[in-house]
Design an enzyme around this catalytic site. Sequence first.
Site, PDB file in Angstrom:
ATOM      1  N   ASP A 187       0.857  -1.191   0.000  1.00  0.00           N
ATOM      2  CA  ASP A 187       0.000   0.000   0.000  1.00  0.00           C
ATOM      3  C   ASP A 187       0.895   1.244   0.000  1.00  0.00           C
ATOM      4  OD1 ASP A 187      -1.765  -2.073   0.581  1.00  0.00           O
ATOM      5  OD2 ASP A 187      -3.017  -0.840   1.897  1.00  0.00           O
ATOM      6  N   LYS A 250      -7.260   3.100  -3.146  1.00  0.00           N
ATOM      7  CA  LYS A 250      -7.655   3.033  -1.739  1.00  0.00           C
ATOM      8  C   LYS A 250      -7.953   4.446  -1.262  1.00  0.00           C
ATOM      9  CE  LYS A 250      -5.375   1.859   2.661  1.00  0.00           C
ATOM     10  NZ  LYS A 250      -4.212   1.204   3.283  1.00  0.00           N
ATOM     11  N   LYS A 286     -10.214  -0.362  -2.299  1.00  0.00           N
ATOM     12  CA  LYS A 286     -10.043  -0.585  -0.857  1.00  0.00           C
ATOM     13  C   LYS A 286     -10.510   0.650  -0.110  1.00  0.00           C
ATOM     14  CE  LYS A 286      -6.738  -1.542   2.839  1.00  0.00           C
ATOM     15  NZ  LYS A 286      -5.390  -1.994   3.220  1.00  0.00           N
TER      16      LYS A 286
END
Lengths: 350, 288
Positions: A187, A250, A286
């Site tokens: 991430d 995300k 996400k």
Amino acid sequence: MLGGLVTHAGEALGNEQMVDDRDEPVAHLPVGSITVMAALVARSNPPDWVRAFAAGAVRIPAVDAVGLEARAAALTGRSIKKASKIAALRLAIECMDLTTLEGTDTPGKVRAMCAKAVQPDPRDASIPSVAAVCVYPELVAIAKHSLQGSGVKVASVAGAFPSGLGPLPTRLDEIRRAIDAGADEIDIVLNRSAFLAGDLARAFDDIAASKLACGAAHLKVILEAGELGTYDNVRRASMLAMAAGGDFIKTSTGKIGVNATPPFALLMSEAIRDHFEQTGVKVGLKLAGGIRTAKQSWQYLVIVNETLGPDWLTPHLFRLGASSLLNDVLMQLRMQATGLYQRPDDFTVD
Amino acid sequence: MSIDVRKTYKLYVNGAFPRSESGRTYPVNNSRGRLVANAVLGSRKDLRDAVIAARAAQNGWAKRSAYNRAQILYRVAEVMQGRREQFITELRHGVSAAAAEREVDATIDRWVWYAGWADKFAQITGASNPVDGPYFNFTVPEPVGVVGVVCPDDAPLLAFVSRVAPCIVSGNTCVVLASERWPLASVTLGEALATSDVPGGVVNILTGRRAEIVPWMAGHADIDTIDLTGCAGDRALVVTAEQAAAASVSRVVHATPREAQWANESSQSPYTIGSFVEYKTVWHPKGP
């Protein structure tokens, strides 16, 4: 040359200073060719499109903010009952990235969290494992060891999380080290400094270089939507992150006040849908930050289902990043099983 | 000419006055069978919301100094005094004017009486214990947490206060099911609580069917103690509630026969406060 891409963008924006800024980090990049970069992202887009996008020449439609918020509110107001609720709660667990990102994380805490990730409710073996645990790079090896053979993935934040403003070579090195330590997913954060300054090319290149550094590992790009200021920017950043090779986009780091919200989830779902229609590539979503209640989790599942369809309701394309959410979901599942309201004290401490 | 603005009797949850999540109501008649008002017929989700509010308020309420809780509870009595006529009017639907007046005055007295115990009951119910060894051994009362209180129908306002005041004075928060037959004065008491510095969520007042709500209340795992005083006439309901409470290991208490003589001053006791506390005993090392 990667520099070629940037130069091109720099010219388009009439900003020569930007070209100079780029010279040094570019020298440290693992690849030096726009062809390689374009070939990478060409899984979805022709190189010309990528170049035009990076130069800011692709028009991204403006977002109808009032309509977006009204639709998000309508989708979150649905009543989900009985069997559907139970199915949604189990799906929320299967799609969860159980997260701990604190300066105080210890190996012991990470091991405990991994045990919980594999078997969330010690009293009920029918509860599925979560999709992944999400930790800092320093703790990846411990998580990997604790999760051996479980099928639960290890995700690591990297790239100077949560600001993303370390030197690029250091950021890329952090990614590689996290992967060497066993991370299956990475991430990273969008370079908001470059993005908000209008230097889309630089923001793009950072992500593309990170994708190359990831190799086979999945790359999730955190937009930090709460810091982007406008819905238009969130859509633009979504398109940029997908074009630059992100496997997931995300919402948030969870480190600022404004985290995942239903309008952001809806907007980013729409961006993913548009990208899919243009390119045929399925990018994942996400949602992270501030998701604490079971009710929120099924509201987000409704948004994704209604926008992207059931294809996205799998851990491969949808994740909920959370820490305290899991206990509330377990509590609601037991409430559904027993018909009695539960107390938080009866569930394990995170 | 003035317009008669009639009151909608609602719930009191988390410092606000919501209608039932279910939208249901039931008629409240006076002793001659004439409709007086519609009260809220509380649902399971109303109970759930009330417990969430009570749980959220509990720590903050218990952390206040005992002296401060006494001040706040005394303030409630002051506000009740100002609403004396309204309480009497509402109780008059069931009893004579003289009886209603007596009940309201006794209610205010009782509230003040328990308010004064906030910083004193621990001296009565706590102890320092003689032990064989180099320890200073002492016992202190602590609030149990969230209490469910089921109120009886006789002396609806006085009985409410006789159970709720000793419950919250030690730092508990509560979800109270008001008298099913005579709920109106209890809802008005919520207005006194809302305007007297009692933090929202400390007392939450539901109205509705005892037979419906008590089993949910007893089975709710996040209620630490349930006071079944109001179920005294319904043996089957008590058994159901006790079984449900046992499953979640909640304590069950009832008013003693002496406590249930509501109008009698001797029914009030610091040991009633003890029904709603846990005792913590500490072994503190000291020199030989």
